[in-house]
Design a protein around this motif. Sequence first.
Motif, PDB file in Angstrom:
ATOM      1  N   SER A  81       0.714  -1.387  -0.111  1.00 49.99           N
ATOM      2  CA  SER A  81       0.221   0.095  -0.198  1.00 49.99           C
ATOM      3  C   SER A  81       1.031   1.353   0.249  1.00 49.99           C
ATOM      4  CB  SER A  81      -0.882  -0.206   1.760  1.00 49.99           C
ATOM      5  OG  SER A  81      -0.242  -0.098   2.437  1.00 49.99           O
ATOM      6  N   THR A  82       0.453   1.761  -1.002  1.00 49.98           N
ATOM      7  CA  THR A  82       1.364   3.345  -0.929  1.00 49.98           C
ATOM      8  C   THR A  82       0.411   4.541  -1.242  1.00 49.98           C
ATOM      9  OG1 THR A  82       0.947   3.087  -3.494  1.00 49.98           O
ATOM     10  CG2 THR A  82       3.017   2.852  -2.519  1.00 49.98           C
ATOM     11  N   ILE A  83       0.420   5.586  -0.431  1.00 50.94           N
ATOM     12  CA  ILE A  83       0.222   7.179  -0.659  1.00 50.94           C
ATOM     13  C   ILE A  83       0.752   8.553  -1.060  1.00 50.94           C
ATOM     14  CG2 ILE A  83      -1.215   8.900   1.153  1.00 50.94           C
ATOM     15  CD1 ILE A  83      -1.431   7.295   3.088  1.00 50.94           C
ATOM     16  N   THR A  84      -0.329   8.531  -2.748  1.00 49.86           N
ATOM     17  CA  THR A  84       0.517   9.723  -2.831  1.00 49.86           C
ATOM     18  C   THR A  84      -0.227  10.522  -3.325  1.00 49.86           C
ATOM     19  OG1 THR A  84       2.393   8.222  -3.673  1.00 49.86           O
ATOM     20  CG2 THR A  84       2.275   9.863  -4.886  1.00 49.86           C
ATOM     21  N   ASP A  85      -0.268  11.664  -3.422  1.00 50.59           N
ATOM     22  CA  ASP A  85      -1.189  12.725  -3.848  1.00 50.59           C
ATOM     23  C   ASP A  85      -2.031  12.605  -2.617  1.00 50.59           C
ATOM     24  OD1 ASP A  85       0.305  14.556  -5.350  1.00 50.59           O
ATOM     25  OD2 ASP A  85      -0.049  13.335  -6.889  1.00 50.59           O
ATOM     26  N   ASN A  86      -2.663  12.248  -1.316  1.00 56.13           N
ATOM     27  CA  ASN A  86      -3.876  11.872  -0.794  1.00 56.13           C
ATOM     28  C   ASN A  86      -4.524  10.991  -1.392  1.00 56.13           C
ATOM     29  OD1 ASN A  86      -3.861  13.730   1.238  1.00 56.13           O
ATOM     30  ND2 ASN A  86      -4.683  15.802   0.328  1.00 56.13           N
ATOM     31  N   ARG A  87      -3.753   9.961  -1.585  1.00 56.34           N
ATOM     32  CA  ARG A  87      -4.690   8.679  -2.153  1.00 56.34           C
ATOM     33  C   ARG A  87      -4.209   7.318  -2.470  1.00 56.34           C
ATOM     34  NH1 ARG A  87      -6.055   8.019  -9.047  1.00 56.34           N
ATOM     35  NH2 ARG A  87      -7.587   9.611  -8.649  1.00 56.34           N
ATOM     36  N   THR A  88      -4.208   6.630  -1.541  1.00 53.93           N
ATOM     37  CA  THR A  88      -4.060   5.356  -1.687  1.00 53.93           C
ATOM     38  C   THR A  88      -4.055   3.956  -2.790  1.00 53.93           C
ATOM     39  OG1 THR A  88      -4.432   5.561   0.577  1.00 53.93           O
ATOM     40  CG2 THR A  88      -3.642   3.819   0.773  1.00 53.93           C
ATOM     41  N   THR A  89      -2.973   3.618  -2.932  1.00 54.23           N
ATOM     42  CA  THR A  89      -3.067   2.200  -3.615  1.00 54.23           C
ATOM     43  C   THR A  89      -3.177   1.102  -2.901  1.00 54.23           C
ATOM     44  OG1 THR A  89      -2.147   4.291  -5.311  1.00 54.23           O
ATOM     45  CG2 THR A  89      -2.078   1.507  -5.424  1.00 54.23           C
ATOM     46  N   LEU A  90      -3.795   0.091  -3.024  1.00 51.43           N
ATOM     47  CA  LEU A  90      -3.724  -1.553  -3.328  1.00 51.43           C
ATOM     48  C   LEU A  90      -3.500  -2.288  -3.776  1.00 51.43           C
ATOM     49  CD1 LEU A  90      -7.108  -1.194  -0.496  1.00 51.43           C
ATOM     50  CD2 LEU A  90      -4.299  -1.042   0.036  1.00 51.43           C
ATOM     51  N   ALA A  91      -2.001  -2.426  -3.763  1.00 54.56           N
ATOM     52  CA  ALA A  91      -1.969  -3.881  -4.458  1.00 54.56           C
ATOM     53  C   ALA A  91      -2.365  -5.012  -3.402  1.00 54.56           C
ATOM     54  CB  ALA A  91      -0.304  -3.720  -4.886  1.00 54.56           C
ATOM     55  N   TYR A  92      -2.251  -6.091  -5.133  1.00 56.67           N
ATOM     56  CA  TYR A  92      -3.051  -7.292  -4.019  1.00 56.67           C
ATOM     57  C   TYR A  92      -2.512  -8.140  -5.267  1.00 56.67           C
ATOM     58  CZ  TYR A  92      -6.979  -6.560  -7.546  1.00 56.67           C
ATOM     59  OH  TYR A  92      -7.187  -6.210  -8.368  1.00 56.67           O
ATOM     60  N   MET A  93      -2.734  -9.118  -4.059  1.00 56.81           N
ATOM     61  CA  MET A  93      -2.625 -10.886  -4.983  1.00 56.81           C
ATOM     62  C   MET A  93      -3.841 -11.826  -4.210  1.00 56.81           C
ATOM     63  SD  MET A  93      -0.138 -10.758  -7.225  1.00 56.81           S
ATOM     64  CE  MET A  93       0.572 -12.848  -7.328  1.00 56.81           C
ATOM     65  N   PRO A  94      -4.041 -12.897  -5.055  1.00 56.52           N
ATOM     66  CA  PRO A  94      -3.813 -13.291  -6.767  1.00 56.52           C
ATOM     67  C   PRO A  94      -4.449 -11.942  -7.410  1.00 56.52           C
ATOM     68  CG  PRO A  94      -5.417 -14.397  -6.158  1.00 56.52           C
ATOM     69  CD  PRO A  94      -4.951 -13.769  -4.928  1.00 56.52           C
TER      70      PRO A  94
END
Length: 134
Positions: A81-94
Amino acid sequence: MPVIQGRTREQIRQHVGYALGALHVSSIDDIGLEDVNTNPYTKKALADSSLVLGGNDNHIGKWIRFTNGSNDEEIRRVTDSTITDNRTTLAYMPASSAQAGGNTSSETYELWDVAYNPAIIDDFINQSLISATG
């Protein structure tokens, strides 16, 4: 005693999650990028601007359960999970069946704390209904 016959399984599951303090329900803002070098169509990430507490890697290990759209009922584990420009991105698997965020106007999901796999919560609900109805 409260009436539960009119509630959906999703409503009951979310009520349990809120009671446990282990659930965040939200909508997907956009297709998430795992990192700058990643193809956005990997079907492995989503972006959400309502999830801005904490820092990078704050959501690793949590569970995503898609609640509508092409990925409805799919359960995935957050790997980054990363936060950039007040937006969280969640990477997931599978990878999910379809790109999360591809239809951003209506896609929703549940984010469960590490200890609460939503499939197990569903099983608890099933066991409770069987016990209640004999």
